[in-house]
Enzyme design. Structure first.
Site, PDB file in Angstrom:
ATOM      1  N   ARG A   1     -32.119   9.548  26.827  1.00 30.65           N
ATOM      2  CA  ARG A   1     -31.329   9.943  25.657  1.00 30.65           C
ATOM      3  C   ARG A   1     -29.858   9.894  26.049  1.00 30.65           C
ATOM      4  O   ARG A   1     -29.488  10.307  27.162  1.00 30.65           O
ATOM      5  CB  ARG A   1     -31.681  11.368  25.180  1.00 30.65           C
ATOM      6  CG  ARG A   1     -32.989  11.479  24.426  1.00 30.65           C
ATOM      7  CD  ARG A   1     -32.910  10.851  23.018  1.00 30.65           C
ATOM      8  NE  ARG A   1     -34.161  10.977  22.285  1.00 30.65           N
ATOM      9  CZ  ARG A   1     -35.115  10.040  22.233  1.00 30.65           C
ATOM     10  NH1 ARG A   1     -34.979   8.907  22.884  1.00 30.65           N
ATOM     11  NH2 ARG A   1     -36.202  10.223  21.508  1.00 30.65           N
TER      12      ARG A   1
ATOM     13  N   ASP B   1     -29.478   2.059  27.291  1.00 30.19           N
ATOM     14  CA  ASP B   1     -30.244   1.746  26.090  1.00 30.19           C
ATOM     15  C   ASP B   1     -30.014   2.788  25.015  1.00 30.19           C
ATOM     16  O   ASP B   1     -30.399   2.598  23.863  1.00 30.19           O
ATOM     17  CB  ASP B   1     -31.741   1.652  26.426  1.00 30.19           C
ATOM     18  CG  ASP B   1     -32.554   1.221  25.217  1.00 30.19           C
ATOM     19  OD1 ASP B   1     -32.185   0.191  24.611  1.00 30.19           O
ATOM     20  OD2 ASP B   1     -33.523   1.911  24.849  1.00 30.19           O
TER      21      ASP B   1
ATOM     22  N   GLU C   1     -25.410   7.913  18.835  1.00 32.57           N
ATOM     23  CA  GLU C   1     -25.902   6.598  18.403  1.00 32.57           C
ATOM     24  C   GLU C   1     -26.496   6.641  16.996  1.00 32.57           C
ATOM     25  O   GLU C   1     -26.641   5.607  16.348  1.00 32.57           O
ATOM     26  CB  GLU C   1     -26.979   6.088  19.377  1.00 32.57           C
ATOM     27  CG  GLU C   1     -28.264   6.924  19.346  1.00 32.57           C
ATOM     28  CD  GLU C   1     -29.378   6.386  20.234  1.00 32.57           C
ATOM     29  OE1 GLU C   1     -29.119   6.118  21.420  1.00 32.57           O
ATOM     30  OE2 GLU C   1     -30.514   6.247  19.738  1.00 32.57           O
TER      31      GLU C   1
ATOM     32  N   HIS D   1     -31.110   1.111  21.793  1.00 31.59           N
ATOM     33  CA  HIS D   1     -32.351   1.881  21.696  1.00 31.59           C
ATOM     34  C   HIS D   1     -33.521   0.928  21.401  1.00 31.59           C
ATOM     35  O   HIS D   1     -34.273   1.120  20.449  1.00 31.59           O
ATOM     36  CB  HIS D   1     -32.247   2.981  20.638  1.00 31.59           C
ATOM     37  CG  HIS D   1     -33.117   4.176  20.951  1.00 31.59           C
ATOM     38  ND1 HIS D   1     -32.695   5.479  20.782  1.00 31.59           N
ATOM     39  CD2 HIS D   1     -34.386   4.259  21.421  1.00 31.59           C
ATOM     40  CE1 HIS D   1     -33.671   6.298  21.124  1.00 31.59           C
ATOM     41  NE2 HIS D   1     -34.713   5.581  21.522  1.00 31.59           N
TER      42      HIS D   1
HETATM   43  P1  NAD Z   1     -42.602  13.132  29.727  1.00 36.92           P
HETATM   44  O1  NAD Z   1     -42.597  14.465  29.071  1.00 36.92           O
HETATM   45  O2  NAD Z   1     -43.901  12.489  30.064  1.00 36.92           O
HETATM   46  O3  NAD Z   1     -41.724  13.193  31.072  1.00 36.92           O
HETATM   47  C1  NAD Z   1     -40.491  13.814  31.160  1.00 36.92           C
HETATM   48  C2  NAD Z   1     -40.344  14.343  32.567  1.00 36.92           C
HETATM   49  O4  NAD Z   1     -39.017  14.859  32.704  1.00 36.92           O
HETATM   50  C3  NAD Z   1     -41.323  15.478  32.881  1.00 36.92           C
HETATM   51  O5  NAD Z   1     -41.984  15.201  34.094  1.00 36.92           O
HETATM   52  C4  NAD Z   1     -40.428  16.699  32.995  1.00 36.92           C
HETATM   53  O6  NAD Z   1     -40.901  17.658  33.953  1.00 36.92           O
HETATM   54  C5  NAD Z   1     -39.134  16.055  33.461  1.00 36.92           C
HETATM   55  N1  NAD Z   1     -37.972  16.919  33.297  1.00 36.92           N
HETATM   56  C6  NAD Z   1     -37.747  17.883  32.367  1.00 36.92           C
HETATM   57  N2  NAD Z   1     -36.572  18.479  32.591  1.00 36.92           N
HETATM   58  C7  NAD Z   1     -36.036  17.883  33.686  1.00 36.92           C
HETATM   59  C8  NAD Z   1     -34.843  18.070  34.422  1.00 36.92           C
HETATM   60  N3  NAD Z   1     -33.953  19.021  34.084  1.00 36.92           N
HETATM   61  N4  NAD Z   1     -34.630  17.286  35.495  1.00 36.92           N
HETATM   62  C9  NAD Z   1     -35.533  16.344  35.866  1.00 36.92           C
HETATM   63  N5  NAD Z   1     -36.686  16.133  35.214  1.00 36.92           N
HETATM   64  C10 NAD Z   1     -36.936  16.895  34.141  1.00 36.92           C
HETATM   65  O7  NAD Z   1     -41.734  12.193  28.767  1.00 36.92           O
HETATM   66  P2  NAD Z   1     -41.720  10.590  28.761  1.00 36.92           P
HETATM   67  O8  NAD Z   1     -42.730  10.101  27.803  1.00 36.92           O
HETATM   68  O9  NAD Z   1     -41.725  10.111  30.155  1.00 36.92           O
HETATM   69  O10 NAD Z   1     -40.295  10.334  28.069  1.00 36.92           O
HETATM   70  C11 NAD Z   1     -39.095  10.728  28.704  1.00 36.92           C
HETATM   71  C12 NAD Z   1     -37.949  10.591  27.725  1.00 36.92           C
HETATM   72  O11 NAD Z   1     -37.668   9.205  27.482  1.00 36.92           O
HETATM   73  C13 NAD Z   1     -38.250  11.136  26.320  1.00 36.92           C
HETATM   74  O12 NAD Z   1     -38.023  12.521  26.241  1.00 36.92           O
HETATM   75  C14 NAD Z   1     -37.301  10.344  25.446  1.00 36.92           C
HETATM   76  O13 NAD Z   1     -36.113  11.066  25.238  1.00 36.92           O
HETATM   77  C15 NAD Z   1     -37.011   9.092  26.239  1.00 36.92           C
HETATM   78  N6  NAD Z   1     -37.510   7.886  25.558  1.00 36.92           N
HETATM   79  C16 NAD Z   1     -36.651   6.871  25.290  1.00 36.92           C
HETATM   80  C17 NAD Z   1     -37.127   5.718  24.678  1.00 36.92           C
HETATM   81  C18 NAD Z   1     -36.256   4.523  24.394  1.00 36.92           C
HETATM   82  O14 NAD Z   1     -36.648   3.678  23.584  1.00 36.92           O
HETATM   83  N7  NAD Z   1     -35.107   4.391  25.023  1.00 36.92           N
HETATM   84  C19 NAD Z   1     -38.471   5.631  24.328  1.00 36.92           C
HETATM   85  C20 NAD Z   1     -39.323   6.686  24.654  1.00 36.92           C
HETATM   86  C21 NAD Z   1     -38.835   7.801  25.264  1.00 36.92           C
END
Ligand code: NAD
Length: 328
Positions: free
Chosen positions: A232, A256, A261, A293
């Site tokens: 994000r 990305d 945005e 994105h």
């Molecule tokens: P997920 O919940 O499986 O994994 C997130 C991880 O981040 C978890 O292991 C959590 O413990 C960790 N985390 C939480 N707080 C943290 C911190 N302060 N420091 C370090 N790690 C921390 O989620 P995911 O499915 O892997 O997705 C991750 C993020 O990717 C989503 O929340 C979303 O914002 C983003 N995303 C972006 C796109 C895109 O198109 N660019 C698409 C999907 C997801």
């Protein structure tokens, strides 16, 4: 059962048809993002599904709740656009979608490769018929330490992808992922900052991760570090990043996602004066790749997003629970 789908995109149409029929759902599609202006359309709908560009802040949720909405299913992995406290107060339960993490993980690897191999410079020169190579020398993955921040579904898939390149992988997560014990060495956050040649962000946006990458954390990084963000935009203090690129502390970035945005990405603004100075500055840097994105956007992920969104709502209504519900 009836569902209203906000931000129903044309590219989701086939999946909506397929899973609505399979699940016996009568679907009302609204192409626009959920907002204060159109929340009233959900009146009488117990079930609502949204994307991350939708506004699910407290005032919008209040309109939904007053209209009878009880369940909101984000068709996205990130759900920072939903005011969780307001949803709880209003008795609205909500879920996210654990769609194919490889969509984003593959894209993250592409952005890392584009950054270390100076793809933007090579393509820009080619477009100008400048076929020189001096200044476009790259680096090899196997010689790099790559720091993964957030090793959940997407971070883990990124680590698996990167392991094929023989890079040294280090990770930081508030909850380390046991499935990565043979691939990633977990280190404290400051150590990851100090040791990484490339930092790839995969943590969710929360109060604790907003501006995780800021002037102070950038100061702790290696000179010439590369920052890749497929999570994000708000994880990075964009102003601090721009300054660090100008000072050559950060040698490249691939983004990305970008702060503010919403309303800009996923729309055609070609004849407009864009109100996003940081985007204009970042796009102008030869060592910064900005994508809009796009990381999630694969055939598999789109199908999964729609399927999980509708299955989650069906499960809430028919069983009183959803395996995708966000409870914390
Ligand atoms: P997920 O919940 O499986 O994994 C997130 C991880 O981040 C978890 O292991 C959590 O413990 C960790 N985390 C939480 N707080 C943290 C911190 N302060 N420091 C370090 N790690 C921390 O989620 P995911 O499915 O892997 O997705 C991750 C993020 O990717 C989503 O929340 C979303 O914002 C983003 N995303 C972006 C796109 C895109 O198109 N660019 C698409 C999907 C997801």
């Amino acid at each position: 059962m009836n569902v209203i789908a906000y931000a129903a995109r044309a590219y989701e149409s086939d999946a909506f048809d397929r899973f609505a029929e399979e699940l016996g759902i009568s679907l009302t599609r609204v192409p626009q993002n959920l907002s204060l202006d159109n929340a009233h359309l959900a009146k009488g709908f117990e079930c609502v599904t949204i994307l991350s560009a939708c506004d699910a802040s407290a005032p919008v949720l209040e309109i939904l709740a007053a209209g009878g909405t009880r369940f909101v299913a984000a068709r996205t992995a990130g759900y920072n656009n939903i005011d969780a406290a307001a949803a709880r107060r209003l008795g609205i339960r909500f879920s996210n979608a654990d769609y194919s993490p490889n969509s984003v993980a593959d894209f993250a690897v592409m952005l890392i490769l584009m950054s270390i191999r100076k793809a933007k410079t090579i393509i820009a020169r080619n477009n100008a018929q400048d076929y020189t190579i001096v200044g476009a020398q790259g680096r090899e993955m196997r010689n790099l330490t790559i720091g993964i921040v957030g090793t959940g579904r997407i971070g883990a898939a990124t680590a698996k992808n990167l392991s094929g390149f023989d890079a040294c992988l280090i990770g930081y997560d508030v909850v380390p992922n046991p499935a990565l014990k043979d691939l990633v060495t977990y280190v404290p956050f400051d150590e990851l900052l100090a040791e990484s040649d490339v930092i790839s962000l995969h943590a969710p946006l929360t109060a604790g991760t907003r501006h995780l990458i800021n002037a102070e954390s950038i100061r702790k990084m290696k000179d010439g570090v590369i920052i890749v963000n497929c999570a994000r935009g708000e994880l990075i203090d964009t102003e601090a990043l721009i300054e660090a690129i100008e000072e050559k502390k950060v040698s490249a970035a691939a983004l990305d996602v970008l702060e503010n945005e919403r309303g800009i990405f996923h729309a055609d603004h070609r004849d407009e004066i864009l109100k996003h100075r940081q985007l204009a500055i970042l796009r102008a840097f030869p060592n910064v790749v900005v994508t809009t994105h796009n990381a999630f956007f694969t055939d598999q992920a789109v199908c999964d997003m729609v399927e999980v969104g509708l299955r989650s709502l069906a499960s809430f209504v028919r069983t009183g629970a959803s395996p995708w519900e966000i409870k914390a």
